[in-house]
Each structure stands twice: as structure tokens, then as C-alpha cells.
Design a protein around this motif. Structure first.
Motif, PDB file in Angstrom:
ATOM      1  N   LEU A  35     -74.483  48.630  38.703  1.00 31.18           N
ATOM      2  CA  LEU A  35     -74.787  48.479  40.126  1.00 31.18           C
ATOM      3  C   LEU A  35     -73.643  47.836  40.902  1.00 31.18           C
ATOM      4  CD1 LEU A  35     -78.555  47.449  40.044  1.00 31.18           C
ATOM      5  CD2 LEU A  35     -77.552  49.713  40.299  1.00 31.18           C
ATOM      6  N   GLY A  36     -72.478  47.728  40.276  1.00 30.73           N
ATOM      7  CA  GLY A  36     -71.318  47.213  40.999  1.00 30.73           C
ATOM      8  C   GLY A  36     -71.381  45.736  41.310  1.00 30.73           C
ATOM      9  N   VAL A  37     -72.135  44.984  40.525  1.00 29.17           N
ATOM     10  CA  VAL A  37     -72.205  43.536  40.715  1.00 29.17           C
ATOM     11  C   VAL A  37     -71.082  42.905  39.904  1.00 29.17           C
ATOM     12  CG1 VAL A  37     -73.590  41.458  40.366  1.00 29.17           C
ATOM     13  CG2 VAL A  37     -74.684  43.583  41.118  1.00 29.17           C
ATOM     14  N   LEU A  38     -70.167  42.234  40.580  1.00 22.00           N
ATOM     15  CA  LEU A  38     -69.011  41.663  39.904  1.00 22.00           C
ATOM     16  C   LEU A  38     -69.403  40.458  39.057  1.00 22.00           C
ATOM     17  CD1 LEU A  38     -66.325  41.679  42.735  1.00 22.00           C
ATOM     18  CD2 LEU A  38     -66.717  43.396  40.988  1.00 22.00           C
ATOM     19  N   LYS A  39     -68.849  40.406  37.857  1.00 20.29           N
ATOM     20  CA  LYS A  39     -69.011  39.215  37.035  1.00 20.29           C
ATOM     21  C   LYS A  39     -67.631  38.755  36.573  1.00 20.29           C
ATOM     22  CE  LYS A  39     -69.748  41.532  32.570  1.00 20.29           C
ATOM     23  NZ  LYS A  39     -68.459  41.204  31.992  1.00 20.29           N
ATOM     24  N   VAL A  40     -67.505  37.475  36.384  1.00 23.67           N
ATOM     25  CA  VAL A  40     -66.294  36.934  35.778  1.00 23.67           C
ATOM     26  C   VAL A  40     -66.662  36.536  34.356  1.00 23.67           C
ATOM     27  CG1 VAL A  40     -65.342  36.133  37.956  1.00 23.67           C
ATOM     28  CG2 VAL A  40     -66.788  34.597  36.649  1.00 23.67           C
ATOM     29  N   ASP A  41     -65.759  36.789  33.425  1.00 23.66           N
ATOM     30  CA  ASP A  41     -66.016  36.469  32.026  1.00 23.66           C
ATOM     31  C   ASP A  41     -65.220  35.237  31.636  1.00 23.66           C
ATOM     32  OD1 ASP A  41     -67.872  38.421  30.977  1.00 23.66           O
ATOM     33  OD2 ASP A  41     -66.335  39.911  31.385  1.00 23.66           O
ATOM     34  N   LEU A  42     -65.931  34.139  31.455  1.00 17.76           N
ATOM     35  CA  LEU A  42     -65.321  32.871  31.063  1.00 17.76           C
ATOM     36  C   LEU A  42     -65.686  32.638  29.606  1.00 17.76           C
ATOM     37  CD1 LEU A  42     -66.366  30.843  34.246  1.00 17.76           C
ATOM     38  CD2 LEU A  42     -64.401  32.366  33.930  1.00 17.76           C
ATOM     39  N   LEU A  43     -64.773  32.993  28.718  1.00 15.71           N
ATOM     40  CA  LEU A  43     -65.065  33.068  27.287  1.00 15.71           C
ATOM     41  C   LEU A  43     -64.501  31.870  26.541  1.00 15.71           C
ATOM     42  CD1 LEU A  43     -64.208  36.852  26.904  1.00 15.71           C
ATOM     43  CD2 LEU A  43     -66.448  35.837  27.326  1.00 15.71           C
ATOM     44  N   ALA A  44     -65.029  31.664  25.346  1.00 18.56           N
ATOM     45  CA  ALA A  44     -64.583  30.558  24.504  1.00 18.56           C
ATOM     46  C   ALA A  44     -63.775  31.114  23.339  1.00 18.56           C
ATOM     47  CB  ALA A  44     -65.785  29.780  23.979  1.00 18.56           C
ATOM     48  N   LEU A  45     -62.640  30.501  23.053  1.00 25.28           N
ATOM     49  CA  LEU A  45     -61.789  30.942  21.951  1.00 25.28           C
ATOM     50  C   LEU A  45     -61.401  29.723  21.118  1.00 25.28           C
ATOM     51  CD1 LEU A  45     -60.452  33.491  20.792  1.00 25.28           C
ATOM     52  CD2 LEU A  45     -58.417  32.925  22.092  1.00 25.28           C
ATOM     53  N   GLY A  46     -61.854  29.745  19.873  1.00 22.81           N
ATOM     54  CA  GLY A  46     -61.607  28.606  18.997  1.00 22.81           C
ATOM     55  C   GLY A  46     -60.137  28.330  18.770  1.00 22.81           C
ATOM     56  N   MET A  47     -59.315  29.389  18.687  1.00 24.74           N
ATOM     57  CA  MET A  47     -57.896  29.160  18.404  1.00 24.74           C
ATOM     58  C   MET A  47     -57.213  28.414  19.541  1.00 24.74           C
ATOM     59  SD  MET A  47     -55.389  29.169  16.382  1.00 24.74           S
ATOM     60  CE  MET A  47     -56.049  30.042  14.978  1.00 24.74           C
ATOM     61  N   LEU A  48     -57.666  28.600  20.779  1.00 23.29           N
ATOM     62  CA  LEU A  48     -57.076  27.821  21.873  1.00 23.29           C
ATOM     63  C   LEU A  48     -57.380  26.332  21.698  1.00 23.29           C
ATOM     64  CD1 LEU A  48     -57.656  30.031  25.055  1.00 23.29           C
ATOM     65  CD2 LEU A  48     -55.502  29.572  23.868  1.00 23.29           C
ATOM     66  N   THR A  49     -58.576  26.026  21.193  1.00 16.53           N
ATOM     67  CA  THR A  49     -58.894  24.625  20.896  1.00 16.53           C
ATOM     68  C   THR A  49     -57.951  24.093  19.825  1.00 16.53           C
ATOM     69  OG1 THR A  49     -61.220  25.019  21.422  1.00 16.53           O
ATOM     70  CG2 THR A  49     -60.716  23.055  20.138  1.00 16.53           C
ATOM     71  N   VAL A  61     -71.978  35.695  26.366  1.00 16.00           N
ATOM     72  CA  VAL A  61     -70.951  34.773  25.875  1.00 16.00           C
ATOM     73  C   VAL A  61     -70.167  34.088  26.986  1.00 16.00           C
ATOM     74  CG1 VAL A  61     -70.643  35.842  23.633  1.00 16.00           C
ATOM     75  CG2 VAL A  61     -69.397  36.748  25.577  1.00 16.00           C
ATOM     76  N   GLY A  62     -70.109  34.695  28.171  1.00 14.99           N
ATOM     77  CA  GLY A  62     -69.352  34.015  29.228  1.00 14.99           C
ATOM     78  C   GLY A  62     -69.445  34.648  30.588  1.00 14.99           C
ATOM     79  N   GLY A  63     -70.246  35.710  30.745  1.00 15.34           N
ATOM     80  CA  GLY A  63     -70.324  36.399  32.016  1.00 15.34           C
ATOM     81  C   GLY A  63     -70.995  35.569  33.099  1.00 15.34           C
ATOM     82  N   PHE A  64     -70.346  35.473  34.258  1.00 16.20           N
ATOM     83  CA  PHE A  64     -70.873  34.721  35.400  1.00 16.20           C
ATOM     84  C   PHE A  64     -70.934  35.650  36.609  1.00 16.20           C
ATOM     85  CE2 PHE A  64     -70.776  30.075  34.573  1.00 16.20           C
ATOM     86  CZ  PHE A  64     -71.729  29.685  35.492  1.00 16.20           C
ATOM     87  N   VAL A  65     -72.045  35.630  37.329  1.00 15.69           N
ATOM     88  CA  VAL A  65     -72.156  36.332  38.604  1.00 15.69           C
ATOM     89  C   VAL A  65     -72.121  35.287  39.712  1.00 15.69           C
ATOM     90  CG1 VAL A  65     -73.675  37.667  40.102  1.00 15.69           C
ATOM     91  CG2 VAL A  65     -73.378  38.341  37.726  1.00 15.69           C
ATOM     92  N   ILE A 115     -62.018  41.054  34.230  1.00 19.16           N
ATOM     93  CA  ILE A 115     -61.052  40.018  33.869  1.00 19.16           C
ATOM     94  C   ILE A 115     -61.724  39.058  32.892  1.00 19.16           C
ATOM     95  CG2 ILE A 115     -59.555  38.174  34.697  1.00 19.16           C
ATOM     96  CD1 ILE A 115     -59.419  39.529  37.386  1.00 19.16           C
ATOM     97  N   ASP A 116     -61.205  39.010  31.676  1.00 23.08           N
ATOM     98  CA  ASP A 116     -61.704  38.079  30.666  1.00 23.08           C
ATOM     99  C   ASP A 116     -60.713  36.932  30.550  1.00 23.08           C
ATOM    100  OD1 ASP A 116     -63.692  39.920  30.200  1.00 23.08           O
ATOM    101  OD2 ASP A 116     -62.681  40.832  28.493  1.00 23.08           O
ATOM    102  N   VAL A 117     -61.208  35.715  30.688  1.00 18.94           N
ATOM    103  CA  VAL A 117     -60.350  34.540  30.529  1.00 18.94           C
ATOM    104  C   VAL A 117     -60.909  33.698  29.386  1.00 18.94           C
ATOM    105  CG1 VAL A 117     -59.300  32.538  31.631  1.00 18.94           C
ATOM    106  CG2 VAL A 117     -59.853  34.553  32.997  1.00 18.94           C
ATOM    107  N   ASP A 118     -60.059  33.419  28.399  1.00 16.67           N
ATOM    108  CA  ASP A 118     -60.441  32.573  27.266  1.00 16.67           C
ATOM    109  C   ASP A 118     -60.094  31.126  27.560  1.00 16.67           C
ATOM    110  OD1 ASP A 118     -61.365  34.611  25.473  1.00 16.67           O
ATOM    111  OD2 ASP A 118     -59.290  35.213  25.174  1.00 16.67           O
TER     112      ASP A 118
END
Length: 1007
Positions: A511-525, A474-478, A368-371
């Protein structure tokens, strides 16, 4: 037999000269039963080694070399899961106690966490430095014995034997491996020189004396230690005692803040039901309800509810702070994600394939990628750290690797090439993959017979892909339920407030370690700032969800390719496609975004789609099942989901097999990995009655996805933002341009192009002025755009904001500005050069004169900002060319004239027309056009073609440069600001391109 226990890979950063995979493969080929990877203070390469060891049937021993603050380095190996956790904690402690790149632990801290670990002292040291540590490893401490066939072996071995006797511990052989093969030693020498910031010629004894620190076979090591067979046997004993493996790693996603009496799954169901009521206020359709239950069963079976809850919580926090965000990627295939408002696409209505997101056969983490707005994403990241704690949350790392020019430059300097030689070599060699002909070398002013030049190319090719340093993904969090430092080592990042794990995203996925992708998107700014400007200046409350859909005026604008500044569809290729595709609906926009990608282009999907859309060709389908999959894209498979569905429907693949095909298509070794699928696909289709030729044609189109094909859900998510930005540009161009300027750097075009486009749309743009400008660009009465102080290059943000804050009472003179803002003289000078003091001083030169006449500008000076010289001098005014030049040097654009207006007389003598004038030239006619180079693209899928955009005072002209013209004009294309292109005009509907026959710098033409 013999097991190698001291082995560095290139993840020891400028020490080891082999990839972990190379070391494992070589160890297996040599017949070693086990190998320990012992990079310094880190487990960066252990997952890659683990996967390679699994493939080659080799036992991998988990180890690392720990740096001690009070003694020599010591290598430790994990015997079991507890030992592995202690190893991770020790590495984390070593890294977290120091700034990025530094390490070190007191030996007592190692002693306190010695349980489950075996220790080896690679090289002898005084007993007073290691005696206490040895006592902490009863029966598990060894002294290393290494024979490198160089001077010093004998005395070192004597010291090791004496130390082992004093400590009462055994000797253990090792080879202190730095390379997997002797032929890699020259590169290891280069890495050493780079590490010490010197050349190989001057490195001296810092280089290894020979190439013996390489992997050796058991027989070779037995011969080397034939007088000490017990030291060889000891390696096997250690290997047999170490049972820790990454296969036993048990990861659980964090599950916190659950309501009383609810499990994670129960809470997820509750939130999903609430969200469905919001998404479907008239009632949940039966097909949606059925899909939700299907997804819920999979989420529960795979134990992923905590993952969805964490993302929901993060998005909830962002929206509570007014931060724009939107999920994309394969997550948009999920109704649960849609109900939780993680994504904005209804996957059932669009017919998206859930198995692209989550599959029981695949059993891999969902992606799941969230901008988020790029200027406010840090608030979200810090919320995650604060909520879960740094012991349970860390960002995924990314390895910055040596590639192309960087590899050439570093190797060349270490081999003694001059900086000028290195620059010239890197320019001609990087783009060609280090394959350079003698003729090209001579053209670049280099000797084709210089051995150092040839060796630079050879070693740079070997170093391609070597990790250089650790950065932040760029935004991956474990986020973990257990302490993160028990699973993966953590270290400080260079950026304040960030900590990262030592594995990159491919490692965590493996290895099946879940990460969440919290990404930055300039156009949303930019969109967020635009909506705020509309609310403030036009009194209209809008959001991403309430922007009017399917506006005909927006699609009229898109059909004209009027998309400068618009998200995703502002590139030259997209602008060329828009008038041909003529989008009239949202789904047309989804296809537009997906069509101009390397995958569809290489897969020969673009032209068939356009012919069918324009009615020149009628799509045909072999069966209704295939028609149901391909009808919305006119029989052309444009999306990854379509490839997966076709594999299941036409070839009988299971959902897991179809996803395996998709993964093979996206792999860097796609050509090799795809071949087994081709036979399975064609044969499966033949059994179901499809012609073999048709199946072969489909599979050939699939190969295009190997060059980056889009998932439909991803394209749809981006299309939402593309439409929103198009609507804002269409209806509020002044607010849209203002928001873009305030969100820089971002997007495809520089501010001067954005401003020129806005002025062509009737927007009044006013210059930077200390009496009117704030820090940001803003809107004034009548909707005029006032450039902000942020546009002035060399003016710091703090100084700019002081000027903006002080102007509330108005400035009476230059000294008043200086006294009330207290900014340094050099920043006042930047304001003067930018013309921002003209309303106070009359002209730039007068402002510069008055600045020099001011008294001291030291904070505590009594005469601060007072004029010390009242002499009046009549200074000659700047000419228009000088003013335009000063504008571009200080603000990056000029509101007075475009540079091409000043050069137009010269261009007329060359017979060059303007960008606007191209509209009046007949197709096939020879034409010349000149302008300022604003875009240069040479995509790998274009078969060597280069695409240039030249801006003049009337618009933008597009040049298509064939490979032979590009090679002849390379120097001017890459070195000149103003170019003239001569060629043949090609017209396709409203799309104009000049196919170049000659390119040259405008300066050269004038000369």
C-alpha cells in the motif's frame, strides 16, 4: 444476490481456519458480489484480502468485530474514509487499553466514534446491553440472523426477531463464516482444541456442531432464508453503503524540524551538498553530480524527501551517542544515501544501479536498512518513539506462523497423541515436508496404520503458514505525518516500551506505506567493543572509517581461511571457498560474500567463476555492452543489479520492467512468475542480435536468483564489516576475541571455539576468578584475556556485577565474598563449580564445603556470611576429567584441557587422526577423524548433503556426509556430542574435507 458480512479468517488466531486469500477466492467463485472480513479486534489480514479482492474483482468491505466490556461483540463496517479512521482508532483503543493479547472497549467509546460506521450485532443479546449502542448508530444498526442448521437456531432467531422489533432496526442475514469450505472444518476443530488447551475428543460443546459456518453461494443462502428474503436483501444494502477501500488510503511521511524557510526537499538538498563536501573533499566528480541530480528529481517526483530526512536524523542521533551504525541493502546504490552518510559505499565508483533502489515506473517506497549495535539499538528505537510520539510512530508487526515441527506438535497433541509420539513424529516428518513413508513411521516407533498419525500429517500440512500470534518485526518502523491510528491499528507489544501496527512489512509495501528498517547487528557491537579495548589498552584511536584498507596481511589470513569469528565469512562453506578464491582486494571480498549463497550455487555460477579466476577458462562476451556489465565478475552474473542491467541492455527492458524481473526472481512463486519474462527476455535479445542459446543460458542463470541472490550493494556493505572484523582479528586477536565473548550470543561459533582459536593464535587466556574478573571479559597486563563473570552459567547479571563492584578492595576469604556481595547461596555455588573461588579456597570441592558451612544468607540475618562450622576436612581433589566436565557445564569451555585430549587414547585405538593430522594424509586415502560436533548444516541447495564440523584439541575437521550416510546415521548426527567419521580425504589446494562413508557416536565406538 447476497453479500457475506460476518467472516473470520485465520487472522482471528485459532478461530478462523482459512487464509484471507482463500476466503476471497472462494467468495468470487461462488458469485458473491461482496465480502466483509471481520476478524476480532484487528485488521491483520485486510491487506491480503484487499489484494486478492482486487485480483478477483470482488468488493471487499472493511470491517472488524469489536469486543465490548459491557456487552456482546459487535461488528462494524467502514462506509467512508472517516469511518475507516474511526474503526482503526477503536481497534487501537481496544488493544492499547490492555496487555498484549487482551481486548475490550466500553460501548460508550464505540458510540462516540460511530460516525461513518455501520454496526451489526451478530447474535442477539438483552436489550439493556445493546440499547444505548443502537441509538448511537441511527439508521445504521442491524441485528444479525444466522441459521447454522443446528439445535438452538429457532430460539436464537426468536430472540433476534424480538430484539430487532424492540430496537426498531432491521434483521440482516449472515453465516458466521469460519472456513472457506466444509472440508476445512476438521482443522477448525483442531484450532478450537488448541485455543482451549484440550484435545478434540474432550472439547465437547466448544466445537462447532457441524460444518455449516462456511461460505455459501447466493442461491444457497436464498434457499436457507427463503422465508426472510428481506434479511438477504439487507446484506446488499449494507454492501452498497460501504465505499471505504484501502486504495483511498493516503499516507505521508513525517516532515518535522525543518529549518525556517526551507521545504523538505530544500533541506534534503542542503544536507546532501554538505555531505558531498565531506565525501569528496577534492571536489565532486561530474558523474557523481549528474547522478545526484537524477536521484533528486526522482525523490521529489515521488515525494520521498521526508523519508531520507528521517533516516538522516536517526543516524545522526546514533552517531552522537557513539553507536556504530551502517546502512546496507539497495540503499547503497544511492549517492544521496552515501552523501548523507547513511551508507558507506560509493555507488558511482562501484557502478551500482540506482533503479534497484528507486524507480519512477515502480513508484514503490525505497528500502533503506540501517544496522546498529545490537546491544544499543533500543536507544535508537526509543528516540524514534520520543521524537515522533506513539501516535505517529509504530513498529511493523510480524506474524509468527505454524511451521514444521510446531504445526505437527500442536495438531498431534490436539488429536490425542502422546507427547512421546508427537516428538517422534515431528522429528521424522518436519524435515520431509510432512511426506513420510510407512517405513519411516515404523522406524520412529509409530504405527503406519494409526488414523490419528495420518490425520496429524494431513492437518499439519493444512495448518502450515497459519498465523499463531503477533510479534515485532526485526526493525521496521512506520512514521507518519497524520496520526498513525487513523491509518493502521496500533497495539501493545509484549516487550515493554514497544507498540506495533497490525500490518506486516509486505502489507505496508503493497500500500505504499514507507517504513524505515532499524536493524540490530551483533558484529557492530563486537567491533565497537573491540575498538574501545584497543583505545584503552593499546592507546590507538580507530574507527570503521580509519581502519587501514587493503592490508596484505589481512588477505594472507583470509587466504588461509583463518576466519573463526569474522563477520559473514566464518561458515564452513566460506572457509572452503576462501583458499580457492584467494581474495587480495576489497572487491574480491564482495564477490566472496555473494558467491556462497543459494542463488549462485543453484544457478551454477560458482565453478565457472572459479575456473575463470584461476585462468583455467577464458571469459568471452558477445558484445562490449555485455562485457561492461559482466567483466568485473568474469562473465558470470552474480548480482541482482547485473541481471537488471542485462535485461535492459541485452533484451531492451525498461528500468521498471527490469525491476519487475528482479522482484519475480525474489518471489516465493518465482517459477510461475518468471515464465512470462523468459519469452520477453529471449525474444528481446534475439532482436538485438544475441543468439537465442546465449539468452536462454543467461536466463537459466537468473533463475538461481530465485533461490536468494545478493544485490551487489548489499554484499559490498557487508564486505566493509567483514574486512574490518578481519583486520581486528589479524592485528588485535586478544581484543577481538574479548569483544566477541562480551557480545554473545552472536556469530557462528560457541565461546569454547572462539577461545580455542584465540589460544592457537598465541593469546593467553586466564580463567574466571572473583579476585580478578569483572562482569565482562577484559584484557590484563601483557594482553592476556581474562574471562569475565558473565561466562558463568547460572550467575545472574545483577549478582555478577555486585561481585565485580565489591572486588575493588580485594576479597580475603569466601565469607568476605558472601558478606560484601550479598548474593544467594545457589549463585555462590555456581562460582565454586566454575572454579572462580579457587584462589580463595584452593579447590572447587573445598569451596563447596565452605559455602555449606556459611551461616544464613538472608539479607537481614545477623550472622550473614559468617562461618558456622570450622571443621577442617581433607577432600579428595577432582580428577582432570571431572574438572573439564565441570568447566563445560559452568563456563562452556575449559582452559585446562580439550575434552578430545582425554578421549585421544580411545580415538587412537580406532585409528582416528586429529584435525591437524589430516594435513599429513594423502588425498584419496581412507581416514577416520573424531571430535566434538560444533556445527551441523544441511542446506536445501546441497541436494541432501550434510556438512559437519568436528573440533578437537588441534583444530577443526570438516565432514561431507552424503544423503545415504546421513539417513543411516541420522540418530547419532542429531543426538551425539562426540562423533567419529570414517571416509575418504578430499583435498583441493588448502581445502580439506572428509567425504564420510560412516558416522557413529564415539560412545558407541567405545562400548
Amino acid at each position: 444476490m447476497y453479500a457475506e458480512l460476518v467472516c473470520r479468517s485465520n487472522f482471528s488466531f485459532l478461530r478462523g481456519a482459512s487464509h484471507p486469500e482463500e476466503l476471497v477466492a472462494t467468495a468470487a467463485r461462488l458469485g458473491l458480489p461482496a465480502l466483509a472480513l471481520t476478524d476480532g479486534d484487528g485488521l491483520y489480514g485486510v491487506v491480503k484480502a484487499h489484494l486478492a479482492a482486487r485480483e478477483h474483482g470482488l468488493k471487499l468491505i472493511l470491517g472488524t468485530e469489536l469486543t465490548l466490556t459491557e456487552g456482546p461483540p459487535v461488528v462494524v463496517y467502514a462506509m467512508d474514509a472517516g469511518g475507516y479512521a474511526n474503526m482503526c482508532r477503536l481497534v487501537s483503543a481496544s488493544r492499547m487499553a490492555h496487555p498484549k493479547g487482551e481486548t475490550g472497549l466500553p460501548w460508550r467509546e464505540v458510540a462516540e466514534r460511530s460516525e461513518g460506521l455501520i454496526a451489526l450485532l451478530p447474535h442477539p443479546a438483552p436489550i439493556e446491553q445493546v440499547g444505548g449502542l443502537a441509538e448511537a448508530f441511527p439508521g445504521r444498526f442491524h441485528v444479525g440472523l444466522c441459521r447454522t442448521l443446528s439445535a438452538g437456531d429457532g430460539p436464537r432467531e426468536a430472540r433476534a426477531e424480538a430484539l430487532a422489533r424492540e430496537l426498531g432496526v432491521p434483521l440482516c442475514a449472515h453465516n458466521d463464516v469460519h472456513v472457506h469450505h466444509r472440508r476445512r472444518q476438521p482443522l477448525q476443530d483442531v484450532l478450537t482444541a488448541i485455543r482451549h488447551k484440550t484435545t478434540v475428543d474432550k472439547a465437547g460443546t466448544r466445537l462447532l456442531p457441524n460444518a455449516e459456518r462456511t461460505l455459501k453461494s447466493p442461491a444457497e443462502m436464498a434457499r436457507l432464508f427463503r422465508d426472510r428474503p428481506e434479511a438477504i436483501e439487507r446484506t446488499l444494502e449494507i454492501a452498497q453503503r460501504c465505499h471505504a477501500t484501502l486504495d483511498d488510503l493516503r499516507y505521508h511521511f513525517s516532515e518535522e524540524d525543518l529549518p525556517p524557510g526551507l521545504t523538505a526537499m530544500g533541506h534534503l538538498r542542503q544536507l546532501t551538498e554538505e555531505g558531498l563536501g565531506v565525501r569528496y573533499p577534492a571536489g565532486v566528480p561530474p558523474e557523481v553530480r549528474k547522478q545526484v541530480e537524477h536521484e533528486m528529481r526522482l525523490i521529489e517526483a515521488l515525494d520521498f524527501p521526508g523519508y531520507f530526512l528521517a533516516l538522516w536524523d536517526i543516524v545522526r542521533f546514533a552517531r552522537s551517542r557513539g553507536i556504530l551504525c551502517q546502512g546496507r541493502g539497495s540503499a547503497a546504490n544511492s549517492v544521496v544515501c552515501y552523501a548523507l552518510q547513511l551508507t558507506a559505499i560509493d555507488p558511482v565508483r562501484m557502478g551500482l544501479l540506482f533503479e534497484r533502489f528507486l524507480s519512477m515506473e515502480r513508484k514503490e517506497p525505497p528500502d533503506i536498512d540501517v544496522d546498529f549495535e545490537h546491544e544499543r539499538r533500543e536507544e535508537v528505537l526509543q528516540y524514534v518513539y520520543e521524537k515522533h510520539g506513539r501516535h505517529r510512530a509504530g513498529m511493523v508487526c510480524e506474524f509468527i506462523c505454524y511451521r514444521g515441527r510446531l504445526a505437527l506438535r500442536e495438531v498431534g497433541k490436539s488429536l490425542g497423541l502422546s507427547l512421546d509420539q508427537v516428538d517422534r513424529l515431528s522429528k521424522v516428518a518436519a524435515a520431509s515436508g510432512f511426506e513420510v513413508t510407512p517405513e519411516v513411521l515404523v522406524e520412529a516407533g509409530l504405527s503406519a496404520f494409526d488414523s490419528r498419525v495420518r490425520q496429524t500429517l494431513t492437518l499439519a500440512r493444512e495448518m502450515e503458514g497459519f498465523p499463531r500470534h503477533v510479534s515485532i518485526h526485526v526493525g521496521g518502523f512506520v512514521i507518519t505525518r497524520e496520526p498513525l491510528v487513523d491509518l493502521i491499528p496500533v497495539e501493545n507489544a509484549a516487550m515493554k516500551g514497544r507498540t506495533v501496527i497490525q500490518w506486516e512489512k509486505d502489507d505496508t509495501n503493497a500500500l505504499g506505506v514507507l517504513k524505515v528498517d532499524l536493524l540490530a547487528l551483533g558484529m557492530l557491537t563486537a567491533v565497537s567493543k573491540c575498538l574501545a579495548l584497543i583505545r584503552e589498552h593499546f592507546g590507538r584511536e580507530l574507527s570503521l572509517a580509519t581502519i587501514p584498507p587493503e592490508d596484505p596481511k589481512v588477505y594472507d589470513m583470509l587466504c588461509e581461511a583463518d576466519t573463526v569469528g569474522v563477520f559473514q565469512i566464518e561458515s564452513r562453506a566460506q572457509m572452503n571457498m576462501l583458499p580457492r578464491l584467494k581474495p587480495r582486494t576489497f572487491y574480491d571480498l564482495v564477490i566472496e560474500i555473494a558467491l556462497i549463497r543459494p542463488g549462485p550455487i543453484v544457478g551454477n555460477m560458482v565453478h565457472p567463476y572459479l575456473r575463470r579466476r584461476n585462468g583455467e577458462e577464458v571469459p568471452t562476451y558477445p558484445t562490449p555492452d555485455v562485457q561492461a556489465i559482466l567483466e568485473k565478475t568474469l562473465g558470470v552474473p552474480l548480482f541482482q543489479e547485473q541481471a537488471m542491467k542485462l535485461a535492459m541492455v541485452a533484451a531492451g527492458f525498461t528500468a521498471g520492467e527490469a525491476d519487475g524481473l528482479r522482484r519475480a526472481l525474489g518471489h516465493k512463486r518465482a517459477e510461475q512468475l518468471l515464465e512470462p519474462y523468459r519469452m520477453r527476455f529471449v525474444e528481446g535479445g534475439r532482436k538485438r542480435g544475441y543468439p537465442a542459446a546465449y539468452m536462454e543460458e543467461l536466463f537459466a542463470q537468473f533463475r538461481g536468483f530465485a533461490h536468494y541472490g545478493f544485490p551487489e550493494s548489499h554484499s559490498a556493505s557487508f564486505a566493509l564489516i567483514a574486512y574490518a572484523s578481519s583486520w581486528l582479528k589479524c592485528h588485535y586477536p586478544q581484543a577481538f576475541t574479548t569483544a566477541l565473548l562480551n557480545s554473545q550470543p552472536m556469530g557462528f561459533y560457541a565461546p569454547h571455539t572462539l577461545v580455542a582459536d584465540a589460544r592457537r593464535h598465541g593469546v593467553e587466556v586466564r580463567p574466571v576468578d572473583v579476585r580478578h574478573s569483572g562482569w565482562d571479559c577484559t584484557l590484563e597486563e601483557g594482553g592476556a584475556l581474562r574471562l569475565g563473570l558473565r561466562m558463568v552459567r547460572g550467575l545472574g547479571e545483577a549478582a555478577g556485577k555486585r561481585v565485580a563492584a565489591a572486588r575493588a578492595g580485594g576479597f580475603s576469604c569466601l565469607g568476605d565474598v558472601a558478606r560484601r556481595t550479598r548474593i544467594p547461596r545457589h549463585e555462590l555455588t555456581r562460582l565454586a563449580l566454575a572454579g572462580a573461588l579457587a584462589s580463595l579456597c584452593g579447590s572447587r570441592r573445598q569451596a563447596l564445603w565452605e559455602i555449606q558451612a556459611l551461616g544464613p544468607l538472608d539479607a537481614d540475618d545477623l550472622f550473614f556470611g559468617m562461618s558456622m562450622d570450622g571443621t577442617q576436612v581433607e577432600l579428595p581433589p577432582m580428577g582432570v576429567a571431572e574438572r573439564v566436565t565441570a568447566d563445560y557445564e559452568t563456563v562452556g569451555l575449559s582452559l585446562e584441557k580439550h575434552p578430545l585430549e582425554l578421549l585421544r587414547p580411545t580415538l587412537r585405538t580406532l585409528g582416528a587422526v586429529s584435525a591437524e593430522g589430516l594435513q599429513r594424509v594423502s588425498s584419496g586415502r581412507r581416514v577416520a577423524v573424531g571430535g566434538m560436533l560444533i556445527c551441523r548444516q544441511r542446506p536445501p541447495t546441497a541436494r541432501g548433503m550434510c556438512f559437519l564440523s568436528l573440533e578437537d584439541e588441534t583444530g577443526i575437521a570438516n565432514l561431507v556426509v552424503p544423503p545415504d550416510v546421513y539417513e543411516r546415521s541420522r540418530r547419532d548426527i542429531h543426538g551425539a556430542l562426540f562423533l567419529v567419521g570414517e571416509g575418504v580425504l578430499e583435498r583441493s589446494g588448502k581445502v580439506l574435507n572428509v567425504k564420510a562413508l560412516r558416522i557413529h557416536a564415539l560412545e558407541g565406538a567405545v562400548g
